[in-house]
Scaffold this motif. Structure first.
Motif, PDB file in Angstrom:
ATOM      1  N   GLY A 177       0.931  -1.545  -0.157  1.00  0.00           N
ATOM      2  CA  GLY A 177      -0.164   0.130   0.214  1.00  0.00           C
ATOM      3  C   GLY A 177       1.170   1.026   0.194  1.00  0.00           C
ATOM      4  N   THR A 178       0.288   2.374   0.301  1.00  0.00           N
ATOM      5  CA  THR A 178       0.958   3.612   0.130  1.00  0.00           C
ATOM      6  C   THR A 178       0.321   4.575   1.384  1.00  0.00           C
ATOM      7  OG1 THR A 178       1.115   3.491  -1.951  1.00  0.00           O
ATOM      8  CG2 THR A 178       1.913   5.664  -1.497  1.00  0.00           C
ATOM      9  N   ILE A 179       0.868   5.834   1.849  1.00  0.00           N
ATOM     10  CA  ILE A 179       0.829   5.766   3.020  1.00  0.00           C
ATOM     11  C   ILE A 179       0.967   7.448   3.139  1.00  0.00           C
ATOM     12  CG2 ILE A 179       1.034   6.592   5.569  1.00  0.00           C
ATOM     13  CD1 ILE A 179       1.528   3.837   5.840  1.00  0.00           C
ATOM     14  N   TYR A 180       0.113   8.559   3.225  1.00  0.00           N
ATOM     15  CA  TYR A 180       0.383   9.720   2.445  1.00  0.00           C
ATOM     16  C   TYR A 180       0.190  10.844   4.087  1.00  0.00           C
ATOM     17  CZ  TYR A 180      -0.693   8.578  -2.189  1.00  0.00           C
ATOM     18  OH  TYR A 180      -0.247   7.765  -3.040  1.00  0.00           O
ATOM     19  N   VAL A 218       4.205   9.754   2.926  1.00  0.00           N
ATOM     20  CA  VAL A 218       4.777   9.791   4.294  1.00  0.00           C
ATOM     21  C   VAL A 218       5.530   8.499   3.979  1.00  0.00           C
ATOM     22  CG1 VAL A 218       5.435  10.530   6.775  1.00  0.00           C
ATOM     23  CG2 VAL A 218       3.145  10.610   5.066  1.00  0.00           C
ATOM     24  N   GLY A 219       7.162   8.816   4.601  1.00  0.00           N
ATOM     25  CA  GLY A 219       8.274   8.244   4.995  1.00  0.00           C
ATOM     26  C   GLY A 219       8.445   7.101   6.006  1.00  0.00           C
ATOM     27  N   ALA A 221       7.990  -0.610   7.248  1.00  0.00           N
ATOM     28  CA  ALA A 221       7.970   0.612   6.906  1.00  0.00           C
ATOM     29  C   ALA A 221       7.844   1.180   5.321  1.00  0.00           C
ATOM     30  CB  ALA A 221       8.454   1.366   7.689  1.00  0.00           C
ATOM     31  N   THR A 222       6.823   2.535   5.560  1.00  0.00           N
ATOM     32  CA  THR A 222       6.710   3.044   4.497  1.00  0.00           C
ATOM     33  C   THR A 222       8.602   4.042   4.081  1.00  0.00           C
ATOM     34  OG1 THR A 222       6.378   5.102   5.528  1.00  0.00           O
ATOM     35  CG2 THR A 222       4.960   3.719   4.290  1.00  0.00           C
ATOM     36  N   ASN A 223       8.223   4.217   2.376  1.00  0.00           N
ATOM     37  CA  ASN A 223       9.792   4.417   2.140  1.00  0.00           C
ATOM     38  C   ASN A 223       9.313   5.674   1.907  1.00  0.00           C
ATOM     39  OD1 ASN A 223       8.655   4.419  -0.659  1.00  0.00           O
ATOM     40  ND2 ASN A 223       9.181   3.122  -1.409  1.00  0.00           N
ATOM     41  N   PHE A 241       4.745   0.747   0.722  1.00  0.00           N
ATOM     42  CA  PHE A 241       5.572  -0.431   1.755  1.00  0.00           C
ATOM     43  C   PHE A 241       5.120  -2.147   0.764  1.00  0.00           C
ATOM     44  CE2 PHE A 241       1.087   0.117   3.201  1.00  0.00           C
ATOM     45  CZ  PHE A 241       1.069  -0.917   3.816  1.00  0.00           C
ATOM     46  N   TYR A 242       4.974  -2.685   1.104  1.00  0.00           N
ATOM     47  CA  TYR A 242       4.927  -3.758   0.895  1.00  0.00           C
ATOM     48  C   TYR A 242       5.502  -5.300   1.570  1.00  0.00           C
ATOM     49  CZ  TYR A 242       9.342  -4.850  -1.978  1.00  0.00           C
ATOM     50  OH  TYR A 242      10.425  -4.733  -2.285  1.00  0.00           O
ATOM     51  N   LEU A 243       5.254  -6.262   1.911  1.00  0.00           N
ATOM     52  CA  LEU A 243       5.291  -7.345   2.800  1.00  0.00           C
ATOM     53  C   LEU A 243       5.451  -8.603   1.278  1.00  0.00           C
ATOM     54  CD1 LEU A 243       4.000  -6.933   5.530  1.00  0.00           C
ATOM     55  CD2 LEU A 243       7.014  -7.362   5.248  1.00  0.00           C
TER      56      LEU A 243
END
Length: 206
Positions: A72-75, A99-100, A118-120, A125-127
């Protein structure tokens, strides 16, 4: 009679073989075809396609490596934010910055905890399946530290993830009838604000 049985057997093999060759999932194929083109200025890798449903392609069906279980992606904040210096023709409000270093914690239906992830810098982020192959439904929460450097904050997903490994399938753009909205850290931009990534410090910025 024997010759007739052989002909029917051969026909059955031919039809079954044709069915196997033509086997596919039209619903998934349509979703993949509808994805936007790659940004030519961003190399293919962990930084590309932020905000898009990664597991569509990074799956056994999609064929792209690595095969992911969750992505996913987090903002930074909810909804659109003011464009500080819009050029002519640019919108006055733009998508919030990604957001990283946001930690993502998950548990599957058997209570198995996900490995640390954690996000880059583009919020991705992914697993992989090798790292964690959860049994759905999956519980998820995020932990982050606001820009002012105060204590870390946690936010938990209100519902469990039922079966869709691509978080951005549901969390896509602004909230509307077809989307629950982006995954975000805070309701509104803090002061000082989250700094958006730049070309100088992030490979995923065009």
């Amino acid at each position: 009679m024997k010759a007739m049985v052989q002909r029917w057997f051969s026909l059955g093999l031919l039809l079954s073989g044709g069915a196997l060759v033509a086997c596919g999932n039209p619903a998934v194929d349509v979703r993949i075809a509808e994805l936007p083109e790659e940004d030519p200025n961003v190399p293919v890798g962990e930084f590309h396609r932020p905000g898009q449903p990664c597991v569509l392609c990074h799956s056994s069906y999609g064929g792209d490596a690595p095969v992911m279980s969750i992505a996913g992606t987090i903002y930074a904040v909810k909804g659109l934010v003011p464009n500080p210096e819009p050029a002519e023709g640019e919108p006055t409000r733009i998508a919030p910055p990604p957001v990283g270093d946001v930690s993502v914690l998950m548990y599957d239906a058997f209570g198995r905890r996900s490995p640390p992830v954690a996000t880059n810098c583009v919020g991705n982020f992914y697993l992989t399946k090798e790292q964690w192959d959860p049994v759905f439904p999956v519980y998820a929460e995020i932990e982050f530290t606001p820009p002012e450097g105060t204590q870390s904050l946690r936010a938990a997903m209100a519902t469990w993830i039922q079966r869709e490994g691509s978080c951005n399938t549901c969390h896509n753009g602004d909230a509307n009838q077809g989307s629950v909205g982006r995954i975000y850290c805070m309701e509104k931009m803090p002061d000082p604000p989250f700094d958006p990534p730049t070309k100088a410090n992030c490979n995923g910025v065009p």
